[in-house]
Design a protein around this motif. Structure first.
Motif, PDB file in Angstrom:
ATOM      1  N   UNK A 184       4.602 -77.929   5.797  1.00 37.20           N
ATOM      2  CA  UNK A 184       6.051 -77.784   5.871  1.00 37.20           C
ATOM      3  C   UNK A 184       6.354 -76.480   6.597  1.00 37.20           C
ATOM      4  N   UNK A 185       7.260 -76.495   7.573  1.00 41.03           N
ATOM      5  CA  UNK A 185       7.544 -75.271   8.344  1.00 41.03           C
ATOM      6  C   UNK A 185       8.310 -74.243   7.537  1.00 41.03           C
ATOM      7  N   UNK A 186       7.993 -72.963   7.811  1.00 40.54           N
ATOM      8  CA  UNK A 186       8.717 -71.829   7.230  1.00 40.54           C
ATOM      9  C   UNK A 186       9.009 -70.841   8.347  1.00 40.54           C
ATOM     10  N   UNK A 187       9.239 -69.572   7.992  1.00 41.38           N
ATOM     11  CA  UNK A 187       9.562 -68.576   8.994  1.00 41.38           C
ATOM     12  C   UNK A 187       8.326 -68.027   9.679  1.00 41.38           C
ATOM     13  N   UNK A 188       8.529 -66.927  10.393  1.00 44.15           N
ATOM     14  CA  UNK A 188       7.472 -66.341  11.210  1.00 44.15           C
ATOM     15  C   UNK A 188       6.529 -65.499  10.365  1.00 44.15           C
ATOM     16  N   UNK A 189       5.221 -65.800  10.473  1.00 43.42           N
ATOM     17  CA  UNK A 189       4.178 -65.040   9.784  1.00 43.42           C
ATOM     18  C   UNK A 189       4.322 -65.073   8.266  1.00 43.42           C
ATOM     19  N   UNK A 190       4.298 -66.219   7.639  1.00 46.41           N
ATOM     20  CA  UNK A 190       4.407 -66.245   6.176  1.00 46.41           C
ATOM     21  C   UNK A 190       3.234 -65.519   5.537  1.00 46.41           C
ATOM     22  N   UNK A 191       3.554 -64.587   4.642  1.00 49.53           N
ATOM     23  CA  UNK A 191       2.506 -63.794   4.038  1.00 49.53           C
ATOM     24  C   UNK A 191       2.261 -64.087   2.576  1.00 49.53           C
ATOM     25  N   UNK A 192       3.284 -64.453   1.856  1.00 53.86           N
ATOM     26  CA  UNK A 192       3.153 -64.656   0.414  1.00 53.86           C
ATOM     27  C   UNK A 192       3.981 -65.843   0.009  1.00 53.86           C
ATOM     28  N   UNK A 193       3.492 -66.638  -0.893  1.00 49.67           N
ATOM     29  CA  UNK A 193       4.254 -67.754  -1.442  1.00 49.67           C
ATOM     30  C   UNK A 193       4.247 -67.641  -2.959  1.00 49.67           C
ATOM     31  N   UNK A 194       5.430 -67.754  -3.542  1.00 47.93           N
ATOM     32  CA  UNK A 194       5.583 -67.774  -4.994  1.00 47.93           C
ATOM     33  C   UNK A 194       6.203 -69.104  -5.399  1.00 47.93           C
ATOM     34  N   UNK A 195       6.023 -69.460  -6.654  1.00 46.63           N
ATOM     35  CA  UNK A 195       6.485 -70.738  -7.184  1.00 46.63           C
ATOM     36  C   UNK A 195       7.479 -70.477  -8.303  1.00 46.63           C
ATOM     37  N   UNK A 196       8.652 -71.106  -8.223  1.00 45.22           N
ATOM     38  CA  UNK A 196       9.658 -70.949  -9.264  1.00 45.22           C
ATOM     39  C   UNK A 196      10.704 -72.040  -9.118  1.00 45.22           C
ATOM     40  N   UNK A 197      11.345 -72.393 -10.215  1.00 47.81           N
ATOM     41  CA  UNK A 197      12.429 -73.369 -10.193  1.00 47.81           C
ATOM     42  C   UNK A 197      13.735 -72.610 -10.007  1.00 47.81           C
ATOM     43  N   UNK A 198      14.119 -72.387  -8.760  1.00 49.39           N
ATOM     44  CA  UNK A 198      15.259 -71.514  -8.476  1.00 49.39           C
ATOM     45  C   UNK A 198      16.595 -72.232  -8.552  1.00 49.39           C
ATOM     46  N   UNK A 199      16.605 -73.570  -8.657  1.00 50.93           N
ATOM     47  CA  UNK A 199      17.878 -74.287  -8.737  1.00 50.93           C
ATOM     48  C   UNK A 199      18.029 -75.088 -10.022  1.00 50.93           C
ATOM     49  N   UNK A 200      17.165 -74.824 -11.006  1.00 48.00           N
ATOM     50  CA  UNK A 200      17.298 -75.385 -12.354  1.00 48.00           C
ATOM     51  C   UNK A 200      17.274 -76.911 -12.368  1.00 48.00           C
ATOM     52  N   UNK A 201      16.424 -77.525 -11.564  1.00 54.37           N
ATOM     53  CA  UNK A 201      16.303 -78.983 -11.594  1.00 54.37           C
ATOM     54  C   UNK A 201      14.972 -79.425 -12.182  1.00 54.37           C
ATOM     55  N   UNK A 202      14.273 -78.489 -12.828  1.00 51.43           N
ATOM     56  CA  UNK A 202      12.990 -78.752 -13.487  1.00 51.43           C
ATOM     57  C   UNK A 202      11.848 -79.055 -12.524  1.00 51.43           C
ATOM     58  N   UNK A 203      12.052 -78.816 -11.243  1.00 50.38           N
ATOM     59  CA  UNK A 203      11.015 -79.028 -10.238  1.00 50.38           C
ATOM     60  C   UNK A 203      10.689 -77.698  -9.567  1.00 50.38           C
ATOM     61  N   UNK A 204       9.404 -77.354  -9.396  1.00 54.41           N
ATOM     62  CA  UNK A 204       9.051 -76.055  -8.824  1.00 54.41           C
ATOM     63  C   UNK A 204       9.349 -75.987  -7.332  1.00 54.41           C
ATOM     64  N   UNK A 205      10.012 -74.928  -6.929  1.00 53.16           N
ATOM     65  CA  UNK A 205      10.357 -74.682  -5.537  1.00 53.16           C
ATOM     66  C   UNK A 205       9.431 -73.606  -4.982  1.00 53.16           C
ATOM     67  N   UNK A 206       9.513 -73.372  -3.663  1.00 53.80           N
ATOM     68  CA  UNK A 206       8.676 -72.377  -3.005  1.00 53.80           C
ATOM     69  C   UNK A 206       9.534 -71.239  -2.470  1.00 53.80           C
ATOM     70  N   UNK A 207       9.040 -70.023  -2.670  1.00 52.03           N
ATOM     71  CA  UNK A 207       9.674 -68.817  -2.135  1.00 52.03           C
ATOM     72  C   UNK A 207       8.628 -68.127  -1.269  1.00 52.03           C
ATOM     73  N   UNK A 208       8.930 -67.966   0.017  1.00 53.71           N
ATOM     74  CA  UNK A 208       7.936 -67.502   0.982  1.00 53.71           C
ATOM     75  C   UNK A 208       8.455 -66.263   1.704  1.00 53.71           C
ATOM     76  N   UNK A 209       7.638 -65.210   1.743  1.00 59.38           N
ATOM     77  CA  UNK A 209       7.967 -64.007   2.504  1.00 59.38           C
ATOM     78  C   UNK A 209       7.455 -64.167   3.926  1.00 59.38           C
ATOM     79  N   UNK A 210       8.352 -64.019   4.901  1.00 63.97           N
ATOM     80  CA  UNK A 210       7.996 -64.138   6.314  1.00 63.97           C
ATOM     81  C   UNK A 210       7.851 -62.743   6.912  1.00 63.97           C
TER      82      UNK A 210
END
Length: 546
Positions: free
Chosen positions: A326-352
């Motif tokens: 799945x595409x993200x921004x330029x030079x992704x360095x770190x990915x964290x996992x969290x349910x940021x929209x409260x739908x009980x499904x884990x989302x991805x947070x990526x530092x570019x």
């Protein structure tokens, strides 16, 4: 291009659909060269926020979450020189989340939180040389959060692990150092031998090319490291039970070989030989979670060279399927996992790293099937109702409610729909039902359902003529008629017979028949970005006069 792999040991083992699908990324600005990410509720509003270290600005950016997967503009707080990783913990036990950050000042910065999303100035604690990553846990069993850092040291030289025991008030004791091979980079925690004491797994990317396991003694000290070889450049990893046997396993990302090595745990502190799985190019971070909701843990990597994240579906037995990107921004360095929209499904947070941004990839969430029973009754007269039972079954372990909507074709004089409940929640077995009621409106004729012909006379103003004619004839015949009177009687006679003929002509028969209209009812269920439909038909009869 970022050419340093970042440790990604932040794992949320959430029960979450059957095929992992993420919505297109949404990006938010950060400081310059964002490096590490941590997620937590920093202002106590029940919504997850993001902390990102900025390697060039010497700051940490705080992005407060809105609870729907969107975030407010970043607010920055000073750190030491070249902050790398960041973790979250309540170090002073006040109920507010705090931050710990490694910097190339050879320190850990501790920023205590106020509980409103703001933080105190950092307080520094010495570590070994070039700390790259850190982890937090209670290493001595006193109930206070402690810190462990992986200290890279000089190139191709032995590094160390620093243990900083917490005092429970937000301060920490001086470091205790433990050997951990050549150039340790990543560090993870877990109870690998199931003795109730926290152990360490340290990744070495130069010289050793493997993992060192340091079993904990439960008092904050550790045993001598035991080495397990992996690939050429292991720097990032995840600790989780990938087989469901109760033993912790290891997954290690290699940014040179571009693969993941999975070492299954034996439950006694030892591990089996690695099995390798291909990923994208230049793995810079690794995280785990159940992203497709099948109850089995999956893996996701940040691939710096491809500007993407790779999803590897877990089979539940410690093996994994081929990666999907799945595409993200330029030079992704770190990915964290969290349910940021409260739908009980884990989302991805990526530092570019080169993009100076954070990418949010929301999980598409709940997937389900929906079906409807045949309308009962299947044929109704205008003004009557019919019902259908709607059945929904989860295809994933995500269990968000389903919102129902109804449409009817053709739309002319269409029946209306209502549901016994809406939205519809799933029960503990993953099933949900609702009753659809189809209302055909108010009846317009008292003789609904009759198909036999009926007759009626049309009453018109001229039908009084025969009556008047008979009356006048009677008057005319009761006396000696003069010629003029005879003429009048004749005219009235003609009027009499003309009225009778007119009355017969104006009396007609109307025939009423029942006309049928077949309607197609479509019920659509929506949960998050998942949407499915089911259809049924209903025959409505209404009287038509011919």
């Amino acid at each position: 291009m970022l050419r340093t792999c970042l440790l990604g040991c932040f794992v949320l083992l959430l029960a979450t659909p059957l095929r992992a699908q993420f919505q297109p990324q949404t990006t938010y600005a950060t400081g310059s060269y964002p490096w590490g990410i941590a997620v937590g509720d920093f202002n106590g509003d029940g919504k997850l926020d993001v902390a990102v270290t900025n390697g060039s600005d010497n700051t940490v950016s705080i992005l407060l979450g809105n609870g729907d997967g969107t975030f407010q503009p970043h607010v920055d707080y000073p750190t030491g020189t070249r902050p790398t990783s960041v973790v979250v913990g309540d170090f002073n036990r006040d109920g507010n989340l705090d931050l710990a950050i490694t910097t190339l000042d050879n320190t850990v910065n501790v920023l205590l939180g106020h509980g409103d999303g703001t933080f105190r100035p950092h307080v520094d604690y010495a570590t070994g040389l070039n700390p790259q990553w850190l982890a937090v846990a209670d290493f001595n069993g006193d109930g206070y959060v402690d810190i462990a850092t992986a200290n890279y040291g000089p190139n191709y030289q032995p590094g160390s692990v620093s243990i900083l025991l917490g005092n429970g008030d937000g301060t920490f004791q001086g470091q205790a150092a433990y050997p951990a091979g050549i150039n340790p980079f990543g560090i993870m925690t877990g109870d690998f031998n199931r003795d109730g004491k926290i152990d360490l797994a340290v990744l070495n990317n130069n010289g050793s090319f493997g993992i060192y396991i340091l079993l904990g003694n439960g008092d904050g000290s550790f045993q001598s490291p035991v080495f397990y070889p992996t690939g050429e450049n292991p720097r990032v990893g995840v600790v989780a039970d990938f087989t469901g046997d109760g033993n912790l396993d290891l997954a290690v990302g290699d940014c040179i070989d571009n693969n993941i090595a999975v070492l299954l745990g034996n439950g006694n502190g030892t591990f089996q030989n690695p099995v390798y799985y291909q990923t994208g190019d230049y793995v810079s971070s690794l995280a785990g979670g159940d992203f497709d909701g099948d109850g089995k843990l999956d893996l996701v990597t940040a691939d710096a060279a491809f500007n993407s994240v790779s999803f590897l579906k877990g089979n539940g037995d410690g093996t994994f399927q081929a990666n999907v990107d799945f595409p993200v921004g330029s030079d992704p360095g770190w990915v964290a996992v969290a349910d940021v929209n409260h739908d009980n499904a884990p989302d991805l947070v990526v530092a570019n790293y080169s993009g100076n941004s954070v990418s949010i990839l929301l999980n598409k969430g709940t997937d389900f099937s929906i079906s409807a029973s045949a309308a009962s009754p299947g044929t109704v007269s205008l003004g009557q109702t019919s019902t259908s039972t709607l059945t929904m079954n989860l295809l994933t372990t995500f269990h968000n409610p389903v919102t129902l909507a109804c449409s009817v074709q053709p739309v002319q004089a269409a029946p209306t729909c209502s549901f016994s409940q809406n939205p519809v929640p799933f029960d503990d077995s993953g099933n949900a039902t609702a009753i659809l009621t189809i209302d055909t409106g108010t009846a317009v004729d008292a003789l609904l359902g009759s198909s036999s012909p009926r007759h009626e006379s049309l009453q018109v103003p001229f039908l009084w003529l025969p009556i008047v004619g008979f009356a006048l004839l009677g008057v005319g015949s009761s006396s000696r008629r003069a010629p003029r009177k005879k003429l009048t009687a004749c005219v009235l006679g003609f009027l009499l017979f003309g009225g009778l003929i007119f009355q017969a002509a104006c009396t007609r028969t109307r025939t009423e028949i029942l006309q049928s209209q077949t309607y197609t009812i479509t019920v659509t269920g929506t949960s998050g970005s998942s949407q499915h439909s089911t259809t049924m038909t209903l025959v409505v009869q209404q009287p038509v006069v011919q």
